[in-house]
Design a protein around this motif. Sequence first.
Motif, PDB file in Angstrom:
ATOM      1  N   SER A  22     -46.304   7.906  71.992  1.00 31.48           N
ATOM      2  CA  SER A  22     -46.050   8.672  73.206  1.00 31.48           C
ATOM      3  C   SER A  22     -47.233   9.607  73.451  1.00 31.48           C
ATOM      4  CB  SER A  22     -44.756   9.466  73.071  1.00 31.48           C
ATOM      5  OG  SER A  22     -44.856  10.367  71.995  1.00 31.48           O
ATOM      6  N   PHE A  23     -47.308  10.133  74.671  1.00 30.87           N
ATOM      7  CA  PHE A  23     -48.416  11.017  75.019  1.00 30.87           C
ATOM      8  C   PHE A  23     -47.903  12.177  75.863  1.00 30.87           C
ATOM      9  CE2 PHE A  23     -48.119   7.707  78.181  1.00 30.87           C
ATOM     10  CZ  PHE A  23     -48.254   8.364  79.396  1.00 30.87           C
ATOM     11  N   GLU A  24     -48.691  13.229  75.895  1.00 28.05           N
ATOM     12  CA  GLU A  24     -48.351  14.418  76.667  1.00 28.05           C
ATOM     13  C   GLU A  24     -49.214  14.499  77.909  1.00 28.05           C
ATOM     14  OE1 GLU A  24     -48.966  17.817  74.179  1.00 28.05           O
ATOM     15  OE2 GLU A  24     -47.171  17.440  72.986  1.00 28.05           O
ATOM     16  N   VAL A  82     -38.330  10.523  80.488  1.00 30.02           N
ATOM     17  CA  VAL A  82     -37.753   9.691  81.543  1.00 30.02           C
ATOM     18  C   VAL A  82     -36.752   8.698  80.975  1.00 30.02           C
ATOM     19  CG1 VAL A  82     -38.258   7.953  83.318  1.00 30.02           C
ATOM     20  CG2 VAL A  82     -39.734   9.953  83.076  1.00 30.02           C
ATOM     21  N   CYS A  83     -37.180   7.877  80.018  1.00 30.91           N
ATOM     22  CA  CYS A  83     -36.317   6.796  79.517  1.00 30.91           C
ATOM     23  C   CYS A  83     -35.665   7.108  78.180  1.00 30.91           C
ATOM     24  CB  CYS A  83     -37.110   5.496  79.421  1.00 30.91           C
ATOM     25  SG  CYS A  83     -38.359   5.493  78.113  1.00 30.91           S
ATOM     26  N   SER A 141     -45.841   4.031  83.351  1.00 26.13           N
ATOM     27  CA  SER A 141     -44.831   3.872  84.401  1.00 26.13           C
ATOM     28  C   SER A 141     -43.845   5.028  84.412  1.00 26.13           C
ATOM     29  CB  SER A 141     -44.050   2.586  84.331  1.00 26.13           C
ATOM     30  OG  SER A 141     -44.386   1.772  83.331  1.00 26.13           O
ATOM     31  N   CYS A 142     -43.441   5.499  83.249  1.00 25.08           N
ATOM     32  CA  CYS A 142     -42.535   6.653  83.208  1.00 25.08           C
ATOM     33  C   CYS A 142     -43.237   7.912  83.721  1.00 25.08           C
ATOM     34  CB  CYS A 142     -42.008   6.865  81.792  1.00 25.08           C
ATOM     35  SG  CYS A 142     -40.729   5.687  81.303  1.00 25.08           S
ATOM     36  N   VAL A 178     -43.723  14.694  78.214  1.00 28.86           N
ATOM     37  CA  VAL A 178     -43.916  13.657  77.200  1.00 28.86           C
ATOM     38  C   VAL A 178     -43.417  12.328  77.761  1.00 28.86           C
ATOM     39  CG1 VAL A 178     -43.293  12.872  74.882  1.00 28.86           C
ATOM     40  CG2 VAL A 178     -43.624  15.314  75.332  1.00 28.86           C
ATOM     41  N   PHE A 179     -44.271  11.294  77.651  1.00 31.44           N
ATOM     42  CA  PHE A 179     -43.934   9.965  78.157  1.00 31.44           C
ATOM     43  C   PHE A 179     -44.298   8.912  77.127  1.00 31.44           C
ATOM     44  CE2 PHE A 179     -45.243  12.594  81.814  1.00 31.44           C
ATOM     45  CZ  PHE A 179     -44.027  12.651  82.486  1.00 31.44           C
ATOM     46  N   ASP A 180     -43.628   7.764  77.218  1.00 33.35           N
ATOM     47  CA  ASP A 180     -43.959   6.655  76.330  1.00 33.35           C
ATOM     48  C   ASP A 180     -44.835   5.621  77.015  1.00 33.35           C
ATOM     49  OD1 ASP A 180     -42.043   5.509  78.006  1.00 33.35           O
ATOM     50  OD2 ASP A 180     -41.113   4.361  76.403  1.00 33.35           O
TER      51      ASP A 180
END
Length: 77
Positions: A14-16, A6-7, A30-31, A25-27
């Motif tokens: 980070s996580f999956e 996203v960002c 919120s993303c 994959v997001f950090d």
Amino acid sequence: MARCEVCGNDYGMSFEVHAQGAVHVFDCFSCAIHRMAPICEHCRCRIIGQGVEADGQWYCGAHCSRAEGQVGIVDRV
């Protein structure tokens, strides 16, 4: 490290999220919410909780589903 889809942040924690055969994959949460949470067909808010589904449409609650003409859906408290 992996880059948030996203960002774009390249973050060591980070996580999956594995959903419907895809890996995201997001950090941060919120993303993840921004990318994955459905949007209410009536009020257009992101549905963070359970929400309700009627005729293939998603709503944040019974009130919004009724406002769109759905019948028989009630919120439980």
